[in-house]
Design an enzyme around this catalytic site. Structure first.
Site, mmCIF file in Angstrom:
data_model
loop_
_atom_site.group_PDB
_atom_site.id
_atom_site.type_symbol
_atom_site.label_atom_id
_atom_site.label_comp_id
_atom_site.label_asym_id
_atom_site.label_seq_id
_atom_site.Cartn_x
_atom_site.Cartn_y
_atom_site.Cartn_z
ATOM 1 N N ASP A 272 -6.812 2.810 13.366
ATOM 2 C CA ASP A 272 -5.494 3.418 13.224
ATOM 3 C C ASP A 272 -5.513 4.790 12.557
ATOM 4 O O ASP A 272 -4.709 5.655 12.882
ATOM 5 C CB ASP A 272 -4.557 2.461 12.485
ATOM 6 N N ARG B 193 0.999 3.747 17.264
ATOM 7 C CA ARG B 193 0.555 4.850 16.393
ATOM 8 C C ARG B 193 0.945 6.237 16.867
ATOM 9 O O ARG B 193 1.429 7.045 16.079
ATOM 10 C CB ARG B 193 -0.964 4.775 16.140
ATOM 11 N N SER C 64 -3.533 -9.615 7.230
ATOM 12 C CA SER C 64 -2.988 -8.279 7.440
ATOM 13 C C SER C 64 -2.319 -8.300 8.806
ATOM 14 O O SER C 64 -2.958 -8.607 9.812
ATOM 15 C CB SER C 64 -4.116 -7.246 7.410
ATOM 16 N N ASP D 144 0.814 -1.228 0.000
ATOM 17 C CA ASP D 144 0.000 0.000 0.000
ATOM 18 C C ASP D 144 0.843 1.270 0.000
ATOM 19 O O ASP D 144 0.650 2.161 -0.828
ATOM 20 C CB ASP D 144 -0.909 0.055 1.242
HETATM 21 N N1 ARG Z 1 -7.386 -4.265 16.201
HETATM 22 C C1 ARG Z 1 -6.101 -3.765 16.544
HETATM 23 C C2 ARG Z 1 -6.197 -2.345 17.028
HETATM 24 O O1 ARG Z 1 -7.132 -1.673 16.714
HETATM 25 C C3 ARG Z 1 -5.078 -3.906 15.468
HETATM 26 C C4 ARG Z 1 -5.315 -3.114 14.200
HETATM 27 C C5 ARG Z 1 -4.338 -3.406 13.072
HETATM 28 N N2 ARG Z 1 -4.405 -4.772 12.721
HETATM 29 C C6 ARG Z 1 -3.824 -5.352 11.646
HETATM 30 N N3 ARG Z 1 -3.895 -6.645 11.570
HETATM 31 N N4 ARG Z 1 -3.206 -4.686 10.727
HETATM 32 O O2 ARG Z 1 -5.331 -1.863 17.706
#
Ligand code: ARG
Length: 409
Positions: free
Chosen positions: A129, A100, A181, A20
């Site tokens: 995110d 993040r 992912s 991406d």
């Molecule tokens: N559900 C988790 C959160 O909100 C992880 C999000 C990202 N997950 C991923 N497999 N890319 O913190």
């Protein structure tokens, strides 16, 4: 839908090196005549970021930064969450959510240094995110423009993006794409998509990246000793160890013993329920050990109050409000409680389970002479009579009033 007002802009892009954000460099140049400065943050993920700058430059970035955030991530983010006992919805140790704000901070710093007026990230429009990135960036730099090309662009699938790359001769990794992912850092791994989207399907073994199943874990148990100072782990098996190394070591030992897997349906900030698999071997072990030490050293009222705060702290991290006055105020309270959380915990790991073997602390509130049922007992038993009488007084009063009422009725 076209993104307004970014034509010719200099954009700082959070670059993971994945498909991406690789496509994004070219797409922003092509459609908006933008200049791209990439920022890749090392949060201690096992997947090496070696060569990531070169990759960004070869894709057309005008400058590329690779910043080592490991130490800061562990000390100033993960260990705060540990001290707070922060587990979202009682379980998720928040690895992705904690990463993040720090990536956002790195992005802002590079944007300011490089005179970028826009920052970009690779998050989708239905996840947490995007909110965490944007709340973090705006919490520090309220006038920076933030864009998320995935919310706008024409690609609907990985295949669309691959076709875009093929047409332009952009090299993409030939390795077969994982059906999942995956987001990973030293505090834990988050895994979703593919067959995991079906909540009735148990995760296939290949979904797990860094832990063994309980079945495959050794049939000999492993005993591990952790020393804490003011709520922070400082030594393993009696040897002092730096935070990043400590987590690496515990991730390996706990992961080999099948510790730290989680299969969760969770409430996302954007209103949907999602299913995610987590692996956080070190974080799971440390939360367990830290909690055991708090059982020993925190008084009853502080422990009760802190429990409520743990849930609120987790919620705050999950919803992206790291850079908020509330988090700082909570940290002040938590640090006050951690003044006593110094001591040693010994845990036995065995095929996905953890058992406490020993707890000790110079601040221990466990007084064996008070607790004992032997001749060593120093508790004043006769005081129990008056205590019990006064403690139950409200219930006796209620019972008497009920008796009276039924007579007069
Ligand atoms: N559900 C988790 C959160 O909100 C992880 C999000 C990202 N997950 C991923 N497999 N890319 O913190």
């Amino acid at each position: 839908m076209r993104i307004e007002g970014i034509d010719g802009a200099r954009i700082a892009l959070a670059f993971s090196g994945g498909l991406d954000t690789s496509v994004m460099i070219r797409w922003l140049q092509e459609n908006y005549n933008a200049e791209i400065v990439t920022v890749s943050g090392d949060l201690g993920q096992e997947k090496e970021l070696n060569g990531i700058r070169e990759k960004a430059l070869s894709l057309g970035a005008v400058a590329a930064y690779h910043v080592d955030l490991k130490e800061e991530f562990v000390r100033d983010f993960a260990f705060h969450a540990l001290k707070a006992g922060a587990l979202y919805e009682g379980s998720y140790p928040l690895a992705t959510a904690l990463g993040r704000p720090l990536l956002g901070k790195a992005l802002v710093e590079v944007a300011q240094k490089e005179n970028c007026t826009v920052v970009a990230h690779g998050c989708t429009g239905k996840g947490n995110d995007q909110v965490r990135f944007e709340a973090s960036v705006w919490g520090m730099a309220p006038d920076l423009r933030v864009i998320a090309p995935v919310r706008h662009w024409e690609f609907r699938s990985r295949e669309d993006e691959m076709a875009y790359c093929a047409e332009r001769g952009i090299p993409v990794a030939a390795t077969k794409a994982s059906p999942y992912s995956i987001d990973e850092n030293i505090w834990g791994t988050s895994i979703e998509c593919g067959v995991l989207e079906d909540a009735t399907v148990a995760p296939p073994e290949d979904a797990y990246q860094r832990t063994l199943s309980a079945e495959d874990a050794p049939s000999e148990s492993t005993t591990i000793s952790v020393d804490f100072a003011n709520g922070i782990p400082i030594a393993i098996n009696g040897e002092s160890i730096e935070p990043v190394e400590l987590l690496r070591k515990l991730n390996r030992i706990a992961g080999e013993n099948g510790i730290g897997r989680l299969d969760l349906i969770e409430n996302r900030l954007v209103g949907i329920k999602s299913r995610e698999i987590y692996e956080a071997p070190a974080a799971t072990l440390l939360h367990f050990a830290h909690r055991e030490l708090e059982r020993l050293t925190l008084d009853r009222w502080t422990a009760r109050y802190k429990e409520q705060m743990s849930a609120n702290y987790a919620e705050l991290i999950y919803t992206g409000l790291w850079f908020s006055p509330l988090r700082e105020a909570m940290d002040a309270f938590i640090d006050e409680t951690q003044k006593r959380v110094t001591g040693n915990i010994i845990v036995k790991l065995y095929k996905g389970t953890m058992r406490i073997l020993s707890r000790s602390s110079e601040f221990s509130l466990y007084d064996q002479a008070l607790a004992s049922y032997t001749s060593e007992d120093s508790f004043d038993h006769s005081a129990g009579e008056g205590f019990s009488k006064i403690f139950s007084l409200p219930l006796r009063t209620i019972a008497r009033s009920k008796e009276k009422a039924s007579i007069t009725l």
